[in-house]
Write an enzyme that holds these catalytic residues in place. Structure first.
Site, short mmCIF file in Angstrom:
data_model
loop_
_atom_site.label_atom_id
_atom_site.label_comp_id
_atom_site.label_asym_id
_atom_site.label_seq_id
_atom_site.Cartn_x
_atom_site.Cartn_y
_atom_site.Cartn_z
N LYS A 101 33.17 0.84 -0.55
CA LYS A 101 32.68 -0.06 0.49
C LYS A 101 31.81 0.70 1.49
CE LYS A 101 34.49 -3.56 3.72
NZ LYS A 101 35.74 -4.24 4.16
N SER B 195 35.91 -8.98 4.47
CA SER B 195 34.67 -8.25 4.61
C SER B 195 34.28 -7.43 3.38
CB SER B 195 34.74 -7.33 5.83
OG SER B 195 35.76 -6.34 5.68
N SER C 6 40.62 -8.57 4.53
CA SER C 6 39.31 -8.24 3.97
C SER C 6 39.32 -7.77 2.53
CB SER C 6 38.62 -7.19 4.85
OG SER C 6 38.23 -7.75 6.08
#
Length: 737
Positions: free
Chosen positions: A131, A207, A231
């Site tokens: 990420k 997210s 997330s």
């Protein structure tokens, strides 16, 4: 000035819910500036790549698990370099449509692969995307999703990223995420919106949205993510993946203070288990409990009630009901009970902590631009959090600490009685990319929120965030309690979109969740995308088909393929089907309008094999859905068998549109209060759920009060107030409002 000093103390006390400036932002002397650090990568899959990846195909690569790929590398079937080239072939094809990858490092990855030594790593030589927030790699972007920080890079690789590398992974790039990781969808001024592989018009969630889109699409077998309020689990729910949020502080590089937890988005429980053991901090390993030998001794609490009082979709309710029915069939004791925590107060504390992200965003921007942020440079919510951070009251730290302590006490007591807590992961399926993070009326109020008192600011933040929170109100509890939770991909809506169930356990009971996940997987209940190069034509009489569990019919984003212009979005190159195909429960649908049965999922006039005219509701044709697939334009199709007895097409197999303007579930899935008999011949009332032991005949036009709805094989039944049973077939009855 006093309030700024108070904020600084409060911010240090908390572990900021998303990225903190203290270790992600670098001085100018440290910054390395690759040419494309903050641009969407442009990759060309050239002939050389294609020639060097012929040991396995792209299709085989994208459908393999990380453990399977590692085994292929170890036994010499493929090399790490070949796997990297497969990954980039797919990224080059699909990323322009998905926007899931924001940074790539192909040449560095190939160089690292050539130096990789086999020391028994579980994921030896497997490509991974991490990420773009908290899982950074030296030389990569470090903008925290903030447009004014574009071009900022990092010189050091993050601890969790090193842990991925120590497990044998080769990092090939970074994935998309929203500004500061604050939101449950992936969209930002810097990187733009990501798209969902199940439907490119929808968002994959946030997210860790880029991570799930990349994994579900098959660019990599799993991708790194982190979770401070859902997330990992929210996007896993919306893309048909496994999303584990471990106990706070047990993963290498994570703090024991409430905040972000690192892990990954995965496809198989084997990968999830192996990765968990690999990333587990050795200093915390002895606290993590072994899974119980007999799971069925533990009562499981479940709820479909939103903890903040917002609506929960029929799909989310059905997903939990399906899970409850399965667990009961396995001998578990299920008890419907809500968690003891006040969900509104929990979210108020959550937003209080989130104000530190607003201040951190301003610090990052001011460090890069030498001036404070402006409203137009960030999301309206980020601006509102920044304004609120300047006016925090003196007791903010105490308020937050007290709420965390109360939540911990309440959930500890709850898990003593109910070791597992089952809910939907999300209250809806994935939202459209046209759905704003903040509604326009609240954006204007947030713009002027600096003039409000602290209490008014915090209430405005709660009100403005409710539009997003209402879609995902179930995940924040595990974060604020520091507990592990897992989202499992067990449901697909009639519109063809994924929705997960969530199981939450007490602290350090992560292996219990992993064992429960294995139970669902072993019974073929996972619904995940797989990829194939050609559309299959069903063989007559074949039952070895992909299928989905029925939910209530909801509005579909699909339009009638026969009457609209081609899809304007970039389209997937291959159709997608459901994994574990032969083991998944079928559904029954009926048609609302004139439809054609086609030989192929790619509809043409020449491959029509049957025509069904529009009929009155009691006479509508019914079909057993044995699978689903998307055509080359991305439209969802049902794979079906005609079950209309004594007709010329009875038993015929083919493909129907899944557009809910044309086909819908033939049986009710959610209990209404009243129904009306519409079948001209009426219907019978029975003693038994298999519709045996008839007790009476009910005439057309009779209105009946319903006590509950039950599932029987592929159908549902209504239980009347007198305990008798009738069919819940929509051809026979209709909801009477």
């Amino acid at each position: 000035m006093r309030n700024h000093k108070l904020f600084s103390k409060f911010s240090r006390f908390l572990v900021v819910i998303v990225a903190t400036a203290s270790f992600l932002t670098l001085s100018q002397s440290q910054v390395v500036q690759p040419t494309s650090a903050d641009t969407t990568p442009t990759i060309t899959a050239n002939a050389q790549n294609q020639n060097q990846t012929n040991q396995i195909t792209d299709e085989q690569y994208r459908n393999a698990s990380a453990s399977q790929l590692a085994a292929m590398v170890r036994n010499g079937q493929v090399t790490p370099q070949e796997l990297i080239r497969h990954a980039f072939n797919i990224i080059s094809e699909d990323n322009p449509a998905l926007n899931s990858v924001i940074y790539t490092r192909e040449q560095q990855a190939l160089a690292e692969a050539s130096q990789l030594k086999d020391t028994g790593q579980p994921f030896y030589g497997v490509p991974i995307l991490t990420k773009g927030l908290l899982q950074l790699i030296a030389g990569g972007p470090n903008a925290n999703g903030l447009l004014p920080a574009k071009g900022t890079t990092i010189s050091a690789t993050m601890p969790v990223t090193k842990a991925f590398q120590n497990a044998g992974f080769i990092v090939i790039g970074l994935t998309n995420y929203p500004e500061m990781g604050l939101f449950n969808v992936t969209n930002s001024l810097l990187y733009g919106a990501a798209s969902n592989p199940w439907n490119h018009d929808d968002n994959p969630g946030g997210s860790s949205g880029g991570a799930v889109a990349s994994t579900a699409d098959g660019m990599v077998p799993l991708a790194g993510g982190n979770d401070a309020g859902g997330s990992i689990r929210i996007p896993a729910s919306w893309t048909g993946l496994i999303g584990l949020k471990p106990t706070q502080g047990i993963i290498t590089g994570d703090s024991t203070t409430i905040g972000a937890v690192n892990f990954a988005e995965t496809k198989t429980m084997q990968d999830t288990n192996a990765l968990f053991e690999s990333l587990l901090n050795p200093k915390m390993a002895d606290q993590v409990q072994p899974a119980p030998t007999n799971l069925k001794d533990m009562p499981i609490a479940y709820s479909t009630k939103s903890p903040v009082g917002t609506p929960v979709s029929d799909d989310a309710v059905q997903a939990v009901q399906n899970a409850v029915a399965f667990l009961k069939s396995q001998g578990f004791n299920l008890v419907e009970v809500d968690a003891p925590v006040d969900g509104v107060k929990l979210m108020q504390a959550y937003y209080l902590a989130a104000t530190s992200s607003g201040a951190t965003a301003n610090y990052i921007i001011s460090t890069n631009t030498k001036q404070n942020m402006t409203f137009d440079e960030v999301n309206p919510m980020t601006w509102g959090l920044y304004q609120a951070s300047k006016k925090l009251p003196a007791d903010a730290r105490t308020t937050y600490t007290n709420e965390l302590n109360l939540i911990s006490q309440q959930m500890t007591a709850f898990h003593q009685k109910y070791p597992l807590y089952l809910t939907p992961t999300t209250a809806t399926t994935a939202p459209s990319n046209n759905d704003p993070i903040v509604l326009p009326e609240y954006a204007e109020q947030l713009k002027n929120s600096g003039n409000l008192s602290s209490d008014q600011q915090m209430q405005l933040i709660y009100d403005a965030w409710l539009h997003g929170l209402s879609k995902t109100p179930f995940t924040q509890l595990a974060n604020m309690a520091g507990e592990p939770a897992i989202s499992l991909p067990t449901y697909v809506s009639p519109a063809g979109m994924a929705l997960g169930i969530q199981l939450e356990a007490g602290k350090y009971q992560d292996r219990l969740l992993l064992k429960i996940g294995e139970l669902f997987e072993q019974h073929g209940l996972f619904k995940e995308l797989t990829h194939q190069t050609t559309t299959p034509v069903p063989a007559p009489g074949s039952n070895n088909d992909a299928s989905i569990t029925a939910g209530s019919t909801t509005s579909s984003s699909a339009t009638n393929p026969a009457s609209v212009s081609p899809n304007t979005n970039p389209i997937p190159k291959t159709p997608v089907t459901v994994k574990n195909d032969a083991k998944v429960h079928p559904i029954v649908v009926y048609t609302l309008k004139k439809v054609y049965l086609h030989q192929s999922a790619n509809f043409t006039k020449t491959n029509r094999i049957a025509t069904y005219s529009k009929q009155l509701r009691p006479n509508r044709p019914m079909f057993l859905v044995t699978g689903y697939i998307r055509d080359h334009n991305g439209y969802l199709r049902y794979k079906v068998r005609d079950i209309n007895e004594h007709t010329k097409n009875d038993g015929k197999q083919g493909y129907l549109t899944a557009n809910d303007q044309f086909t819908r579930s033939a049986y009710y899935q959610i209990k209404p209060n009243w129904i009306k008999v519409i079948n001209p011949k009426g219907l019978n009332e029975y003693m038994n759920v298999d519709l045996t032991r008839k007790t009476k005949h009910i005439q057309r036009g009779t209105v009946l009060k319903i006590k509950k709805i039950v599932t029987y094989h592929l159908t549902t039944r209504f239980v009347l107030q007198n305990g008798r049973i009738i069919s819940a077939n929509k051809k026979l009855v209709i909801v009477n409002k």
